[in-house]
Design an enzyme around this catalytic site. Structure first.
Site, PDB file in Angstrom:
ATOM      1  N   ASN B 136      25.536  39.500  18.643  1.00  0.00           N
ATOM      2  CA  ASN B 136      26.142  39.821  19.929  1.00  0.00           C
ATOM      3  C   ASN B 136      25.056  40.301  20.887  1.00  0.00           C
ATOM      4  O   ASN B 136      24.704  41.472  20.903  1.00  0.00           O
ATOM      5  CB  ASN B 136      27.238  40.880  19.717  1.00  0.00           C
ATOM      6  CG  ASN B 136      27.899  41.292  21.021  1.00  0.00           C
ATOM      7  OD1 ASN B 136      27.466  40.883  22.103  1.00  0.00           O
ATOM      8  ND2 ASN B 136      28.930  42.102  20.916  1.00  0.00           N
ATOM      9  N   CYS B 139      27.334  41.842  25.121  1.00  0.00           N
ATOM     10  CA  CYS B 139      28.220  42.871  25.654  1.00  0.00           C
ATOM     11  C   CYS B 139      27.602  43.531  26.890  1.00  0.00           C
ATOM     12  O   CYS B 139      26.510  44.071  26.824  1.00  0.00           O
ATOM     13  CB  CYS B 139      28.501  43.915  24.583  1.00  0.00           C
ATOM     14  SG  CYS B 139      29.726  45.107  25.125  1.00  0.00           S
ATOM     15  N   ASN B 204      29.959  35.326  26.587  1.00  0.00           N
ATOM     16  CA  ASN B 204      30.519  36.656  26.482  1.00  0.00           C
ATOM     17  C   ASN B 204      31.061  37.011  27.862  1.00  0.00           C
ATOM     18  O   ASN B 204      31.113  36.156  28.748  1.00  0.00           O
ATOM     19  CB  ASN B 204      29.450  37.655  26.007  1.00  0.00           C
ATOM     20  CG  ASN B 204      30.080  38.798  25.206  1.00  0.00           C
ATOM     21  OD1 ASN B 204      31.050  39.399  25.652  1.00  0.00           O
ATOM     22  ND2 ASN B 204      29.535  39.098  24.035  1.00  0.00           N
ATOM     23  N   CYS B 347      56.488  14.318  48.595  1.00  0.00           N
ATOM     24  CA  CYS B 347      56.157  15.359  49.571  1.00  0.00           C
ATOM     25  C   CYS B 347      57.371  16.224  49.888  1.00  0.00           C
ATOM     26  O   CYS B 347      58.464  15.719  50.141  1.00  0.00           O
ATOM     27  CB  CYS B 347      55.640  14.696  50.850  1.00  0.00           C
ATOM     28  SG  CYS B 347      55.404  15.859  52.195  1.00  0.00           S
ATOM     29  N   CYS B 350      55.709  20.913  53.181  1.00  0.00           N
ATOM     30  CA  CYS B 350      55.320  22.313  53.374  1.00  0.00           C
ATOM     31  C   CYS B 350      54.201  22.449  54.407  1.00  0.00           C
ATOM     32  O   CYS B 350      53.955  23.525  54.929  1.00  0.00           O
ATOM     33  CB  CYS B 350      54.863  22.923  52.057  1.00  0.00           C
ATOM     34  SG  CYS B 350      53.327  22.215  51.461  1.00  0.00           S
ATOM     35  N   CYS B 380      39.344  11.006  57.408  1.00  0.00           N
ATOM     36  CA  CYS B 380      39.302  11.582  56.050  1.00  0.00           C
ATOM     37  C   CYS B 380      37.934  11.371  55.399  1.00  0.00           C
ATOM     38  O   CYS B 380      37.472  10.243  55.256  1.00  0.00           O
ATOM     39  CB  CYS B 380      40.401  10.945  55.191  1.00  0.00           C
ATOM     40  SG  CYS B 380      40.354  11.469  53.473  1.00  0.00           S
ATOM     41  N   CYS B 383      37.461  14.924  50.940  1.00  0.00           N
ATOM     42  CA  CYS B 383      36.953  16.163  50.342  1.00  0.00           C
ATOM     43  C   CYS B 383      37.807  16.675  49.190  1.00  0.00           C
ATOM     44  O   CYS B 383      37.373  17.466  48.388  1.00  0.00           O
ATOM     45  CB  CYS B 383      36.800  17.240  51.400  1.00  0.00           C
ATOM     46  SG  CYS B 383      38.370  17.879  51.995  1.00  0.00           S
ATOM     47  N   CYS B 386      43.073  18.800  50.365  1.00  0.00           N
ATOM     48  CA  CYS B 386      44.534  18.654  50.440  1.00  0.00           C
ATOM     49  C   CYS B 386      45.130  18.495  49.046  1.00  0.00           C
ATOM     50  O   CYS B 386      46.175  19.060  48.734  1.00  0.00           O
ATOM     51  CB  CYS B 386      44.909  17.475  51.326  1.00  0.00           C
ATOM     52  SG  CYS B 386      44.145  15.911  50.828  1.00  0.00           S
ATOM     53  N   CYS B 390      47.975  21.202  47.756  1.00  0.00           N
ATOM     54  CA  CYS B 390      49.359  20.712  47.713  1.00  0.00           C
ATOM     55  C   CYS B 390      50.090  21.310  46.511  1.00  0.00           C
ATOM     56  O   CYS B 390      49.572  21.284  45.400  1.00  0.00           O
ATOM     57  CB  CYS B 390      49.376  19.186  47.611  1.00  0.00           C
ATOM     58  SG  CYS B 390      51.044  18.518  47.412  1.00  0.00           S
TER      59      CYS B 390
HETATM   60  C1  LIG Z   1      38.502  43.923  24.767  1.00  0.00           C
HETATM   61  C2  LIG Z   1      37.403  42.980  24.454  1.00  0.00           C
HETATM   62  C3  LIG Z   1      36.450  43.342  23.547  1.00  0.00           C
HETATM   63  C4  LIG Z   1      35.412  42.501  23.243  1.00  0.00           C
HETATM   64  N1  LIG Z   1      34.534  42.865  22.300  1.00  0.00           N
HETATM   65  C5  LIG Z   1      33.554  42.010  21.932  1.00  0.00           C
HETATM   66  C6  LIG Z   1      32.681  42.319  20.870  1.00  0.00           C
HETATM   67  O1  LIG Z   1      32.784  43.366  20.238  1.00  0.00           O
HETATM   68  N2  LIG Z   1      31.729  41.448  20.542  1.00  0.00           N
HETATM   69  C7  LIG Z   1      31.586  40.263  21.193  1.00  0.00           C
HETATM   70  O2  LIG Z   1      30.716  39.480  20.846  1.00  0.00           O
HETATM   71  N3  LIG Z   1      32.417  39.919  22.211  1.00  0.00           N
HETATM   72  C8  LIG Z   1      33.390  40.772  22.579  1.00  0.00           C
HETATM   73  N4  LIG Z   1      34.271  40.398  23.569  1.00  0.00           N
HETATM   74  C9  LIG Z   1      34.091  39.114  24.265  1.00  0.00           C
HETATM   75  C10 LIG Z   1      34.933  38.008  23.641  1.00  0.00           C
HETATM   76  O3  LIG Z   1      34.562  37.767  22.302  1.00  0.00           O
HETATM   77  C11 LIG Z   1      34.810  36.695  24.418  1.00  0.00           C
HETATM   78  O4  LIG Z   1      33.463  36.281  24.404  1.00  0.00           O
HETATM   79  C12 LIG Z   1      35.250  36.816  25.854  1.00  0.00           C
HETATM   80  O5  LIG Z   1      36.412  37.603  25.937  1.00  0.00           O
HETATM   81  C13 LIG Z   1      35.522  35.462  26.505  1.00  0.00           C
HETATM   82  O6  LIG Z   1      36.564  34.755  25.880  1.00  0.00           O
HETATM   83  P1  LIG Z   1      38.077  34.742  26.429  1.00  0.00           P
HETATM   84  O7  LIG Z   1      38.042  34.266  27.837  1.00  0.00           O
HETATM   85  O8  LIG Z   1      38.821  33.823  25.493  1.00  0.00           O
HETATM   86  O9  LIG Z   1      38.582  36.126  26.340  1.00  0.00           O
HETATM   87  C14 LIG Z   1      35.320  41.252  23.892  1.00  0.00           C
HETATM   88  C15 LIG Z   1      36.289  40.876  24.808  1.00  0.00           C
HETATM   89  C16 LIG Z   1      37.339  41.718  25.090  1.00  0.00           C
HETATM   90  C17 LIG Z   1      38.409  41.306  26.043  1.00  0.00           C
HETATM   91  S1  SF4 Z   2      50.777  19.845  50.876  1.00  0.00           S
HETATM   92 FE1  SF4 Z   2      51.775  18.241  49.675  1.00  0.00          FE
HETATM   93  S2  SF4 Z   2      53.943  18.731  49.774  1.00  0.00           S
HETATM   94 FE2  SF4 Z   2      52.981  19.932  51.381  1.00  0.00          FE
HETATM   95  S3  SF4 Z   2      53.160  18.615  53.197  1.00  0.00           S
HETATM   96 FE3  SF4 Z   2      51.191  18.129  52.277  1.00  0.00          FE
HETATM   97  S4  SF4 Z   2      51.597  16.385  50.929  1.00  0.00           S
HETATM   98 FE4  SF4 Z   2      53.570  17.298  51.445  1.00  0.00          FE
END
Ligand SMILES: Cc1cc2nc3c(=O)[nH]c(=O)nc-3n(C[C@H](O)[C@H](O)[C@H](O)COP(=O)(O)O)c2cc1C
Ligand code: SF4
Ligand SMILES: Cc1cc2nc3c(=O)[nH]c(=O)nc-3n(C[C@H](O)[C@H](O)[C@H](O)COP(=O)(O)OP(=O)(O)OC[C@H]3O[C@@H](n4cnc5c(N)ncnc54)[C@H](O)[C@@H]3O)c2cc1C
Ligand code: SF4
Ligand code: SF4
Lengths: 440, 433
Positions: B136, B139, B204, B347, B350, B380, B383, B386, B390
């Site tokens: 690890n 962290c 992490n 559509c 909105c 257009c 990009c 939209c 939507c």
């Molecule tokens: C409460 C908490 C504690 C964590 N503790 C550790 C840890 O002790 N060691 C570690 O390698 N990662 C730790 N992590 C990180 C997770 O292992 C992971 O890498 C991270 O949450 C991203 O994945 P996720 O989006 O699925 O949560 C922790 C995450 C959370 C939320």
């Molecule tokens: S965002 Fe989608 S649903 Fe809303 S007006 Fe435009 S095309 Fe219609």
């Protein structure tokens, strides 16, 4: 002259074919992909989910909804079908407002449950459209089980047994399978040929043979079945109806609602189904609601449901009652039939006193050129040897009857509500117990 | 059905879904439940050296960012490594591995940046029967201030040095967990490789403050009036993690280094995306902390269905399949011309697309008095804004102009592939023949 809603007497074709077709369209139309995406996003993926607990077949609802939301409705369908092989029909006919959706935490939170039934339909429709059966049979066991009745209970039992590798023969009295799915459920809940399509799809597992026109206590006896099979499951439903013991109930324009509905269900476009101008339905359950609503949809001018007790006692749910009134059906509570005349029904008013129903003596008459009896179905044609509990075949929690080697489930058996989904659960669970008992 | 079994740096697991080192893997009770639920492997919550364990805050550890309907999109934590004694953890690891020999069990480690502590702890881990170790170096809070975690991970030389010590002192596969709190993720990955790492895992958590209490003027989560930055994770960090994974996967120096993908994995699709970008497996933390271990069932069914539909028979066939498609901007085809198309049936009127384009982009969506929205092809620039704003999925799509068609905006005919390096506006363009 073609008939219309005002034509007196009992007449077919009160509305145009188009109008009737529109009236009988899907009560809950399917969700499209966008609707399903939005709705599935609403699920909280509850742990030990209340919705699942409320489902008689214990479908893993949070899991299948999550599978929909991640773009795999087919996987969702597998989750559903692994618990409930008639998940397609149940998605259409379950009174979700008193089952899963009533229990949904979002019903508690904001009065708007996740639309579980329609999501279930979204998923099951998707997989069934592939027209291939998703489950495989286990290696053949060489055992052969007899199932009586091809309704939801019998089909669920047969499917589970076939999956376990047993061979199954279903003995069905009628000329079509599906039970009340085919002959009873309101047409607008399962439009088109869904009941038959689903039946064919279920049989796709293989190993299930149906013999039509075979009736237990008719051309078949329980002894024969036991002698020629390794186990017997009875899923024969409720073949009889409660008798209405009032004067005039034998008149020509009086009929059992279930018979009238069965004919309606077998009619292709329903323009040939005669219906009265003034229809009175006697009863307070799902059958009464369905008969009354369908009478209105066919073009009856006045349709009245008359129920003996008060609103709270009515077996039909609030949703069902509202559905009926929204279609223009009038519901009269506390009215017990006293006599059926040529032109109407005479009722006596009732009230409940200390839980007992008493007649007040005050009478009134409602005009009727058609009267439908919907006061409940009863067990009929069951083998005499089987012990009863109340008016149904007594079974334990595994579906075992009083006779070794004979199981029963669905409407004919004790315990559980008379619902499609309950029949499926009981058929499935009995199959599991039969499988265990056969030790294969 | 598709075969989900996975072999990562020689470690076998029934599926490529592992739990990341974090609270879900902090003790035997959790890990047993995770395995029962179907997880293929776990990286045990980071162990520190023997002696009095670290202590955690006793007030709130988490802050969160919610989407509509309180959907948890990002989680921020100020938790440290395990606060339970080393011998208890080791005993539990041994017991779990004994009972689940088919699952992957990797032990995360963080000890001071000296060789002795590493030499001491590695044999103890080996003795448990664990399948490997994860270092690890990521962290970002609490431990970094003590010269560990991301304090090591931010200095490639330290990563290399520690990795080498570990490799010299164990026969177990070594996975180096990287911190994203760095400018170029390829540098620590290269260092890990030089040190002999069998794989890297990333990401992490990302340094973060999720919100500020505007009554007390303190960052959340607030501990008795004060707050410290934490580590951010969850669905919100997935795009950052995906890019970092891809950068390592396509970097010639590290292209052959196995990667365990971490960061916001929540569904089968997230996992498949990490794998396509070069991860050999994935690790999950926030998603199970939000929904419980059962979500792995959806990951399993979803990935299986995807593989079946694509005719892919093993996870390895997906690994890295999208990597060759990740290119530098300079490589992109400037003659690829598309135009937004609105599906009038979908559509819902909105006007979000209109106002986004009108106020902030290219004034390319006309709005009629009766709220009909039409793309002006002559304005257009494709990009995609939209499409992204939507609310109806699939309502606005991009139509590709075929070669030979005229782009109404530029009046030019669409030609074959050509990129910036040959473009006339590029001062250093190589002459096009
Ligand atoms: C409460 C908490 C504690 C964590 N503790 C550790 C840890 O002790 N060691 C570690 O390698 N990662 C730790 N992590 C990180 C997770 O292992 C992971 O890498 C991270 O949450 C991203 O994945 P996720 O989006 O699925 O949560 C922790 C995450 C959370 C939320
Ligand atoms: S965002 Fe989608 S649903 Fe809303 S007006 Fe435009 S095309 Fe219609
Ligand atoms: C009008 C009506 C509407 C309903 N609407 C709903 C609804 O909306 N939602 C819902 O959940 N439930 C509804 N129900 C209840 C539901 O249809 C039943 O609970 C369910 O069909 C019971 O399944 P089953 O298999 O036990 O019996 P059935 O469906 O009755 O099937 C029994 C089968 O056995 C056959 N059979 C009978 N006797 C014999 C014999 N002696 N030998 C051989 N075969 C025999 C029958 O022909 C039939 O095919 C409704 C019922 C009715 C009557
Ligand atoms: S109770 Fe409602 S929100 Fe909870 S899992 Fe069931 S459907 Fe989803
Ligand atoms: S999740 Fe559990 S331990 Fe954490 S604050 Fe809530 S009740 Fe306490």
């Amino acid at each position: 002259m073609p008939s219309d809603p005002f034509t007196p007497g009992v007449a077919a074709g009160r509305l145009s074919a188009d109008r009737i077709a529109a009236n009988f369209a899907d009560l809950h139309p399917p969700l499209d992909d966008h609707q399903a995406a939005v709705e599935s996003d609403r699920c909280y993926f509850c742990y030990d989910a209340p919705c699942t607990q409320a489902c008689p077949t214990s479908i893993d609802i949070p899991l299948f909804i999550r599978q929909i939301s991640t773009g795999t409705p087919e996987a969702a369908a597998l989750t559903i079908f692994s618990q409930n092989i008639l998940g397609g029909m149940c998605a259409r006919v379950c009174p979700t407002e008193t089952l899963c959706e009533e229990a949904c935490v979002r019903h508690e939170a904001e009065g708007k449950p996740v639309e579980i039934g329609r999501l279930q339909r979204h998923a099951t429709d998707r997989l069934m459209a592939r027209n291939s059966h998703p489950f495989q049979r286990a290696a053949k066991t060489g055992k052969h089980v007899a199932v009586v009745g091809a309704g939801p209970a019998g089909l669920a039992c047969a499917h589970r047994l076939a999956m376990k590798g047993h061979d199954v023969t279903i003995y069905e009295a009628r000329e079509k399978g599906g039970g009340l799915n085919e002959y009873g459920i309101a047409a607008y809940k399962a439009p088109g040929s869904f009941a038959q399509d689903e039946l064919d799809w279920v049989l796709g597992i293989g190993g299930i043979r149906i013999e039509f026109g075979r009736r237990l206590s008719g051309d078949l006896t329980l002894d024969d079945l036991r002698a020629t099979h390794d186990a017997v499951f009875l899923g024969m439903g409720l073949g009889g109806v409660n008798a209405l013991t009032v004067e005039g109930s034998e008149r020509n324009h009086v009929e059992d609602a279930v018979d009238w509905i069965a004919r309606l269900r077998q009619s292709a476009d329903k323009t040939d189904i005669p219906v009265g101008r003034d229809v009175v339905v006697i009863g307070g359950g799902m059958t009464a609601i369905d008969a009354a609503v369908q009478a209105r949809l066919l073009g009856a001018l006045n349709v009245t449901i008359a129920y003996r007790r008060d609103k709270a006692a009515m077996a039909a749910s609030e949703f069902e009652q509202n559905l009926a009134t929204s279609k223009g059906v009038r519901i009269i509570y506390n009215a017990a039939p006293r006599e059926i005349t040529d032109t109407g029904v005479v009722f006596v008013r009732t009230r409940s006193e200390g839980g007992k129903l008493v007649e007040t003596g005050e009478t009134f008459e409602i005009a009727a050129d058609q009267v439908l009896r919907a006061i409940g179905q009863t067990l009929a044609g069951q083998p005499e040897v089987l012990a009863l509990e109340g008016r149904k075949i007594a079974v334990d929690e595994h579906g075992r009857t009083s006779l070794a080697g004979v199981w029963a489930g669905g409407d004919c058996a004790s315990g559980g509500d008379d619902l499609t989904v309950t029949a499926v659960a009981e058929g499935r669970d009995a199959a599991e117990d039969i499988h265990a008992a056969l030790g294969a | 059905m598709a075969d989900l079994t996975s072999t990562f740096v020689g470690i076998k697991s029934p599926n490529p879904f592992w739990l990341a080192s974090a609270p879900p893997t902090d003790k035997e009770y959790n890990v047993r439940r995770a395995f029962e639920a179907g997880w293929g492997g776990v990286v045990w919550k980071t162990l520190g050296e023997d002696g009095p364990p670290v202590v955690n805050v006793n007030g709130p550890r988490y802050g969160a960012i919610h989407g509509p309907d309180r959907r948890l999109l990002g989680l921020n934590n100020i938790e440290l490594i395990t606060d339970r004694p080393l011998d208890v953890n080791l005993r539990e690891i041994k017991a779990v591995k004994r009972d689940y020999p088919d699952r992957a069990l990797v032990v995360s480690l963080m000890v001071p940046c000296e060789e002795e502590p590493w030499k001491r702890i590695l044999p103890l881990v080996e003795e448990t029967g664990a399948d490997g170790v994860e270092l690890n170096f990521g962290c970002p809070h609490g431990m970094a201030e003590r010269g560990m975690g991301s304090a090591v991970g931010q200095v490639p030389e330290y990563i290399e040095m520690v990795t080498r010590w570990v490799k010299q002192n164990t026969r177990m596969p070594v996975i180096v967990k990287l911190t994203p709190n760095i400018t170029d993720i390829r540098r620590p990955a290269e260092a890990a490789k030089r040190g002999g790492a069998d794989a890297v895992s990333l990401i992490n958590t990302i340094n973060s403050i999720t919100s500020v209490d505007l009554d007390n003027f303190a960052p959340e989560p607030t501990i008795d009036g004060w707050g410290a930055h934490g580590g951010y994770c969850g669905p919100a960090v997935k795009p950052i993690a995906l890019n970092m994974v891809a950068e390592i996967a396509r970097h010639p120096e590290t292209a052959d280094l196995p990667i365990s993908g971490i960061g916001g994995v929540t569904t089968w699709r997230d996992a498949a995306e990490f794998i396509a970008l070069g991860a050999g497996n994935v690790q999950v933390c926030t998603a199970v902390m939000t929904y419980g271990f059962k979500i792995v069932q959806e990951m399993i069914s979803g990935l299986s269905q995807y593989m079946d539909e694509k005719g892919i028979s093993s996870v390895d066939e997906i690994v890295g399949r999208a990597v060759p498609k990740v290119r530098d901007w300079n490589d992109l085809n400037l003659n690829y011309v598309t135009k937004a198309v609105i599906d009038q049936d979908k559509c819902i009127k909105c006007a979000r697309c209109h106002i986004a384009c009108e106020d902030t982009s290219h004034q390319a969506i006309a709005m009629s008095d009766d709220r009909v929205f039409t793309v002006k092809d002559e304005e257009c620039v494709a990009c995609n804004l939209c499409v992204n704003v939507c609310p109806v999925d699939g309502c606005i799509t991009m139509r590709k102009l075929e070669i030979g068609e005229t782009d109404p905006r530029t009046g030019e005919v669409v030609r074959e592939y050509a990129n910036w390096t040959t473009h006339p506006n590029n001062p250093s363009a190589r002459a096009a023949q």
